[in-house]
Design a protein around this motif. Sequence first.
Motif, mmCIF file in Angstrom:
data_model
loop_
_atom_site.group_PDB
_atom_site.id
_atom_site.type_symbol
_atom_site.label_atom_id
_atom_site.label_comp_id
_atom_site.label_asym_id
_atom_site.label_seq_id
_atom_site.Cartn_x
_atom_site.Cartn_y
_atom_site.Cartn_z
ATOM 1 N N TYR A 121 -41.911 17.663 -38.398
ATOM 2 C CA TYR A 121 -41.057 17.327 -39.519
ATOM 3 C C TYR A 121 -41.847 16.472 -40.483
ATOM 4 N N PHE A 135 -43.582 13.658 -38.425
ATOM 5 C CA PHE A 135 -43.097 13.415 -37.070
ATOM 6 C C PHE A 135 -43.305 14.661 -36.225
ATOM 7 N N TYR A 182 -30.075 19.695 -25.826
ATOM 8 C CA TYR A 182 -30.179 19.529 -27.275
ATOM 9 C C TYR A 182 -31.091 18.392 -27.723
ATOM 10 N N GLN A 183 -31.583 17.600 -26.807
ATOM 11 C CA GLN A 183 -32.268 16.415 -27.275
ATOM 12 C C GLN A 183 -33.702 16.699 -27.684
ATOM 13 N N LEU A 184 -34.045 16.281 -28.892
ATOM 14 C CA LEU A 184 -35.420 16.265 -29.343
ATOM 15 C C LEU A 184 -35.997 14.907 -29.011
ATOM 16 N N TRP A 201 -38.884 12.400 -30.034
ATOM 17 C CA TRP A 201 -39.680 12.232 -31.241
ATOM 18 C C TRP A 201 -40.864 11.304 -31.016
ATOM 19 N N GLY A 202 -41.935 11.591 -31.733
ATOM 20 C CA GLY A 202 -43.006 10.624 -31.862
ATOM 21 C C GLY A 202 -42.651 9.619 -32.940
ATOM 22 N N ALA A 203 -43.480 8.588 -33.068
ATOM 23 C CA ALA A 203 -43.196 7.500 -34.014
ATOM 24 C C ALA A 203 -43.646 7.814 -35.430
ATOM 25 N N TYR A 261 -25.526 15.954 -35.067
ATOM 26 C CA TYR A 261 -26.189 14.868 -34.364
ATOM 27 C C TYR A 261 -26.129 13.598 -35.216
ATOM 28 N N TYR A 284 -28.470 10.070 -35.456
ATOM 29 C CA TYR A 284 -29.656 9.344 -35.026
ATOM 30 C C TYR A 284 -29.668 7.959 -35.682
ATOM 31 N N GLN A 317 -32.595 5.198 -36.856
ATOM 32 C CA GLN A 317 -34.041 5.038 -37.013
ATOM 33 C C GLN A 317 -34.341 3.669 -37.603
ATOM 34 N N GLN A 343 -40.408 3.522 -36.394
ATOM 35 C CA GLN A 343 -40.072 4.007 -35.059
ATOM 36 C C GLN A 343 -39.579 5.448 -35.134
ATOM 37 N N ALA A 344 -39.572 6.092 -33.987
ATOM 38 C CA ALA A 344 -39.033 7.437 -33.920
ATOM 39 C C ALA A 344 -37.516 7.406 -34.053
ATOM 40 N N PRO A 345 -36.925 8.434 -34.619
ATOM 41 C CA PRO A 345 -35.455 8.521 -34.616
ATOM 42 C C PRO A 345 -34.940 8.523 -33.185
ATOM 43 N N LEU A 355 -31.717 9.380 -30.810
ATOM 44 C CA LEU A 355 -30.457 10.106 -30.772
ATOM 45 C C LEU A 355 -29.361 9.224 -30.186
ATOM 46 N N TYR A 362 -21.366 19.568 -29.842
ATOM 47 C CA TYR A 362 -21.456 21.022 -29.906
ATOM 48 C C TYR A 362 -20.032 21.497 -30.112
ATOM 49 N N GLU A 396 -25.404 9.778 -25.608
ATOM 50 C CA GLU A 396 -26.626 9.434 -24.884
ATOM 51 C C GLU A 396 -26.350 8.220 -24.002
ATOM 52 N N LEU A 403 -29.246 8.683 -39.495
ATOM 53 C CA LEU A 403 -29.490 10.050 -39.917
ATOM 54 C C LEU A 403 -28.519 10.997 -39.225
ATOM 55 N N SER A 448 -28.543 24.984 -30.010
ATOM 56 C CA SER A 448 -29.344 23.870 -29.517
ATOM 57 C C SER A 448 -30.824 24.033 -29.744
ATOM 58 N N GLN A 451 -33.452 21.301 -36.416
ATOM 59 C CA GLN A 451 -32.367 20.502 -36.959
ATOM 60 C C GLN A 451 -32.592 20.247 -38.446
#
Lengths: 113, 112
Positions: free
Chosen positions: A36, A89, A99-101, A103-105, B33, B35, B37, B41-43, B45, B50, B57, B90, B97, B101
């Motif tokens: 992304y 990303f 469904y979970q992605l 992610w990297g930072a 979804y 998120y 952030q 840092q990474a997003p 979840l 669905y 989570e 976000l 799935s 996204q």
Amino acid sequence: DQQVKQNSPSLSVQEGRISILNCDYTNSMFDYFLWYKKYPAEGPTFLISISSIKDKNEDGRFTVFLNKSAKHLSLHIVPSQPGDSAVYFCAASVMDSNYQLIWGAGTKLIIKP
Amino acid sequence: DAMVIQNPRYQVTQFGKPVTLSCSQTLNHNVMYWYQQKSSQAPKLLFHYYDKDFNNEADTPDNFQSRRPNTSFCFLDIRSPGLGDAAMYLCATSRVSNQPQHFGDGTRLSIL
């Protein structure tokens, strides 16, 4: 425990040259990988993906390479353009999962004119 | 253009004062979804739907709730925001799935 790692927080590349963004993962169950791109004040935009049955996927200037044995993927952008300056990303998932992605930072790419 | 729209883009609230963030989509995607952030840092979840099936989570604080009254809309409710909840939130959608996204532009939440 960071399952997806982008070890370079930033990368600076001359316009017209190749940009190579790297991503490592630890979970061998991952079978789907995505890149992304995110501009400031905008949400991430899907760029390109690859499933684990392939080792390369190409879309215009963007190519993603997957090395499953090394648990490593990379995004190549060639030639790099000023509009490519953004945060990139890497994300991974198990396709039949919940469904979970993961992610990297992110890596901030700066294209110098 | 089909898209994911988040309102507001910037939200300021007081410590402990409930706040609701909204997300709408015209993509007719099944999955939505939320998120969180934080800078550099990474997003992360928080939860996803669905259709009407809600999935939280394991490490999402109880302070965070979500509603999806119909296919197009999804809300994030923060019941008692703390300073640590200041972040970009976000919203994203996907058809199913294992499809990429699509993200909205986010709501930046500040806590006074």
